[in-house]
Design a protein around this motif. Structure first.
Motif, PDB file in Angstrom:
ATOM      1  N   PRO A  64      -9.628  -0.244   3.462  1.00 63.54           N
ATOM      2  CA  PRO A  64      -9.497  -0.014   4.915  1.00 63.54           C
ATOM      3  C   PRO A  64      -9.820   1.426   5.331  1.00 63.54           C
ATOM      4  CG  PRO A  64      -7.646  -1.308   4.105  1.00 63.54           C
ATOM      5  CD  PRO A  64      -8.426  -0.894   2.896  1.00 63.54           C
ATOM      6  N   LEU A  65      -9.390   2.388   4.527  1.00 61.70           N
ATOM      7  CA  LEU A  65      -9.686   3.784   4.862  1.00 61.70           C
ATOM      8  C   LEU A  65     -11.189   4.055   4.737  1.00 61.70           C
ATOM      9  CD1 LEU A  65      -8.715   6.604   5.628  1.00 61.70           C
ATOM     10  CD2 LEU A  65      -8.167   7.023   3.213  1.00 61.70           C
ATOM     11  N   GLY A  66     -11.810   3.479   3.719  1.00 63.08           N
ATOM     12  CA  GLY A  66     -13.251   3.638   3.524  1.00 63.08           C
ATOM     13  C   GLY A  66     -14.039   3.127   4.740  1.00 63.08           C
ATOM     14  N   ALA A  67     -13.561   2.030   5.328  1.00 62.21           N
ATOM     15  CA  ALA A  67     -14.240   1.494   6.522  1.00 62.21           C
ATOM     16  C   ALA A  67     -14.184   2.505   7.672  1.00 62.21           C
ATOM     17  CB  ALA A  67     -13.605   0.159   6.925  1.00 62.21           C
ATOM     18  N   LYS A  68     -13.050   3.191   7.799  1.00 63.98           N
ATOM     19  CA  LYS A  68     -12.924   4.220   8.858  1.00 63.98           C
ATOM     20  C   LYS A  68     -13.837   5.416   8.557  1.00 63.98           C
ATOM     21  CE  LYS A  68      -9.522   2.358  11.283  1.00 63.98           C
ATOM     22  NZ  LYS A  68      -9.719   1.852  12.657  1.00 63.98           N
ATOM     23  N   ALA A  75     -16.988  -5.557   5.001  1.00 65.90           N
ATOM     24  CA  ALA A  75     -17.195  -5.626   3.551  1.00 65.90           C
ATOM     25  C   ALA A  75     -16.522  -4.442   2.848  1.00 65.90           C
ATOM     26  CB  ALA A  75     -18.690  -5.648   3.234  1.00 65.90           C
ATOM     27  N   ILE A  76     -16.619  -3.265   3.439  1.00 62.26           N
ATOM     28  CA  ILE A  76     -15.980  -2.083   2.847  1.00 62.26           C
ATOM     29  C   ILE A  76     -14.455  -2.238   2.920  1.00 62.26           C
ATOM     30  CG2 ILE A  76     -15.645   0.428   3.053  1.00 62.26           C
ATOM     31  CD1 ILE A  76     -18.540   0.570   4.170  1.00 62.26           C
ATOM     32  N   CYS A  77     -13.982  -2.668   4.084  1.00 59.75           N
ATOM     33  CA  CYS A  77     -12.542  -2.788   4.316  1.00 59.75           C
ATOM     34  C   CYS A  77     -11.874  -3.729   3.311  1.00 59.75           C
ATOM     35  CB  CYS A  77     -12.318  -3.277   5.749  1.00 59.75           C
ATOM     36  SG  CYS A  77     -10.591  -3.324   6.226  1.00 59.75           S
ATOM     37  N   PHE A  78     -12.510  -4.879   3.040  1.00 57.52           N
ATOM     38  CA  PHE A  78     -11.836  -5.909   2.240  1.00 57.52           C
ATOM     39  C   PHE A  78     -12.286  -5.981   0.789  1.00 57.52           C
ATOM     40  CE2 PHE A  78     -11.076  -7.127   6.630  1.00 57.52           C
ATOM     41  CZ  PHE A  78      -9.701  -7.254   6.590  1.00 57.52           C
ATOM     42  N   HIS A  79     -13.035  -4.953   0.316  1.00 56.09           N
ATOM     43  CA  HIS A  79     -13.538  -5.076  -1.055  1.00 56.09           C
ATOM     44  C   HIS A  79     -12.440  -4.964  -2.111  1.00 56.09           C
ATOM     45  CE1 HIS A  79     -13.521  -0.632  -1.505  1.00 56.09           C
ATOM     46  NE2 HIS A  79     -13.486  -0.906  -2.790  1.00 56.09           N
ATOM     47  N   THR A  80     -11.285  -4.405  -1.758  1.00 56.43           N
ATOM     48  CA  THR A  80     -10.204  -4.307  -2.764  1.00 56.43           C
ATOM     49  C   THR A  80      -9.339  -5.565  -2.811  1.00 56.43           C
ATOM     50  OG1 THR A  80      -9.452  -2.663  -1.178  1.00 56.43           O
ATOM     51  CG2 THR A  80      -9.482  -2.003  -3.467  1.00 56.43           C
ATOM     52  N   PHE A  81      -8.944  -6.073  -1.641  1.00 55.48           N
ATOM     53  CA  PHE A  81      -8.029  -7.216  -1.606  1.00 55.48           C
ATOM     54  C   PHE A  81      -8.766  -8.549  -1.538  1.00 55.48           C
ATOM     55  CE2 PHE A  81      -5.767  -4.114   1.352  1.00 55.48           C
ATOM     56  CZ  PHE A  81      -5.080  -3.510   0.321  1.00 55.48           C
ATOM     57  N   GLY A  82      -9.936  -8.549  -0.923  1.00 57.48           N
ATOM     58  CA  GLY A  82     -10.516  -9.808  -0.492  1.00 57.48           C
ATOM     59  C   GLY A  82      -9.717 -10.280   0.718  1.00 57.48           C
ATOM     60  N   LYS A  83     -10.060 -11.431   1.237  1.00 60.56           N
ATOM     61  CA  LYS A  83      -9.296 -12.043   2.336  1.00 60.56           C
ATOM     62  C   LYS A  83      -9.778 -13.482   2.466  1.00 60.56           C
ATOM     63  CE  LYS A  83     -12.463 -10.798   6.102  1.00 60.56           C
ATOM     64  NZ  LYS A  83     -12.601 -10.352   7.481  1.00 60.56           N
ATOM     65  N   ALA A  84      -9.025 -14.289   3.235  1.00 67.27           N
ATOM     66  CA  ALA A  84      -9.467 -15.659   3.465  1.00 67.27           C
ATOM     67  C   ALA A  84     -10.737 -15.630   4.314  1.00 67.27           C
ATOM     68  CB  ALA A  84      -8.369 -16.443   4.176  1.00 67.27           C
ATOM     69  N   ASP A  85     -11.607 -16.610   4.113  1.00 65.70           N
ATOM     70  CA  ASP A  85     -12.784 -16.777   4.956  1.00 65.70           C
ATOM     71  C   ASP A  85     -13.673 -15.521   4.981  1.00 65.70           C
ATOM     72  OD1 ASP A  85     -14.322 -18.407   6.469  1.00 65.70           O
ATOM     73  OD2 ASP A  85     -13.242 -18.089   8.355  1.00 65.70           O
ATOM     74  N   CYS A 130       0.826  -1.209   0.000  1.00 62.60           N
ATOM     75  CA  CYS A 130       0.000   0.000   0.000  1.00 62.60           C
ATOM     76  C   CYS A 130       0.863   1.264   0.000  1.00 62.60           C
ATOM     77  CB  CYS A 130      -0.964  -0.006   1.187  1.00 62.60           C
ATOM     78  SG  CYS A 130      -2.231  -1.275   1.027  1.00 62.60           S
ATOM     79  N   GLN A 131       2.068   1.165   0.555  1.00 64.91           N
ATOM     80  CA  GLN A 131       2.975   2.322   0.483  1.00 64.91           C
ATOM     81  C   GLN A 131       3.340   2.616  -0.955  1.00 64.91           C
ATOM     82  OE1 GLN A 131       6.353   2.539   3.015  1.00 64.91           O
ATOM     83  NE2 GLN A 131       5.167   2.137   4.853  1.00 64.91           N
ATOM     84  N   LYS A 132       3.504   1.559  -1.722  1.00 67.92           N
ATOM     85  CA  LYS A 132       3.888   1.686  -3.134  1.00 67.92           C
ATOM     86  C   LYS A 132       2.689   2.156  -3.973  1.00 67.92           C
ATOM     87  CE  LYS A 132       7.004   0.273  -6.340  1.00 67.92           C
ATOM     88  NZ  LYS A 132       8.228   1.011  -6.462  1.00 67.92           N
ATOM     89  N   ASP A 133       1.507   1.665  -3.598  1.00 66.73           N
ATOM     90  CA  ASP A 133       0.298   1.973  -4.373  1.00 66.73           C
ATOM     91  C   ASP A 133      -0.805   2.407  -3.397  1.00 66.73           C
ATOM     92  OD1 ASP A 133      -1.751   2.129  -6.172  1.00 66.73           O
ATOM     93  OD2 ASP A 133      -1.567   0.071  -6.925  1.00 66.73           O
ATOM     94  N   ILE A 134      -0.744   3.671  -3.010  1.00 62.29           N
ATOM     95  CA  ILE A 134      -1.584   4.196  -1.918  1.00 62.29           C
ATOM     96  C   ILE A 134      -3.078   4.029  -2.193  1.00 62.29           C
ATOM     97  CG2 ILE A 134      -1.441   6.581  -2.788  1.00 62.29           C
ATOM     98  CD1 ILE A 134      -1.428   5.806   0.919  1.00 62.29           C
ATOM     99  N   GLY A 135      -3.449   4.032  -3.470  1.00 61.23           N
ATOM    100  CA  GLY A 135      -4.864   3.895  -3.821  1.00 61.23           C
ATOM    101  C   GLY A 135      -5.494   2.633  -3.253  1.00 61.23           C
ATOM    102  N   LEU A 136      -4.682   1.604  -3.070  1.00 59.04           N
ATOM    103  CA  LEU A 136      -5.197   0.327  -2.559  1.00 59.04           C
ATOM    104  C   LEU A 136      -5.774   0.446  -1.150  1.00 59.04           C
ATOM    105  CD1 LEU A 136      -2.378  -2.133  -3.698  1.00 59.04           C
ATOM    106  CD2 LEU A 136      -4.712  -2.014  -4.570  1.00 59.04           C
TER     107      LEU A 136
END
Ligand SMILES: [Fe+2]
Ligand SMILES: [Fe+2]
Length: 187
Positions: free
Chosen positions: A86-90, A106-116, A76-82
């Motif tokens: 997490p910022l949207g959740a805040k 759901a807002i937090c993980f909509h870009t990366f997804g996550k396990a489970d 995320c440091q390299k590509d801040i847009g990602l």
């Protein structure tokens, strides 16, 4: 805050195109929630707000991450847009008064997804891909699969994201790999 109020507040934060996309995700998320027996109201709010942090500029994003104690990993440091997930959740919590953890997840993980991924998180992840204004080869097939087998559709979406990132020679976030492995292991 009422949903109509959320809509007008959001409209001021996003470009017209992004706002239209957000309403598309909201609409598709509600349809998927109805189909899979998830909470329609939660899907609706999460869909509407999922990109609420996407139109900040780099400087604003960095400042807001500091304000909300969001630690930027190397990627995320390299590509801040990602970080807009997490910022949207805040922003959803503190600017829109959302306290529901399923919506925030759901807002937090909509870009990366996550396990489970919980059901609402899966629905938003997929709705972001297939909402009506999305246009790419295979989107109509994916729209069909979305209502037949949710995990299969998410796998297609994850594969697509990973392939895109590979072609662009960009970094792949480990959470996206974890999401894909998790679905392959448990499907
Ligand atoms: Fe997004
Ligand atoms: Fe989006």
């Amino acid at each position: 805050m009422e949903q109509s109020e959320m809509g007008s507040k959001l409209e001021k934060m996003l470009s017209a195109k992004r706002f239209e996309h957000s309403m598309g995700v909201q609409h598709t998320a509600v349809a998927l929630a109805k189909h899979y027996g998830a909470d329609k109201k939660k899907a609706s709010i999460a869909g509407l707000l999922h990109d609420c942090a996407k139109d900040f500029n780099k400087q604003q994003m960095l400042q807001l991450c500091l304000k909300f104690d969001i630690v930027l990993d190397d990627i995320c440091q390299k590509d801040i847009g990602l970080i807009h997930g997490p910022l949207g959740a805040k922003i959803a919590r503190y600017e829109f008064g959302i306290k529901d953890e399923e919506i925030l997840d759901a807002i937090c993980f909509h870009t990366f997804g996550k396990a489970d991924m919980p059901l609402i998180t899966k629905i938003i992840y997929l709705a972001d891909f297939i909402e009506p204004s999305r246009c790419f080869i295979g989107v109509d097939e994916l729209r069909d699969v979305a209502y037949e087998r949710l995990d299969k559709a998410i796998l297609v979406a994850l594969d697509r994201t990973i392939t895109y990132v590979l072609h662009k020679r960009k970094l792949i976030h480990p959470k996206t790999i974890e999401a894909r492995n998790d679905i392959l292991l448990h499907r």
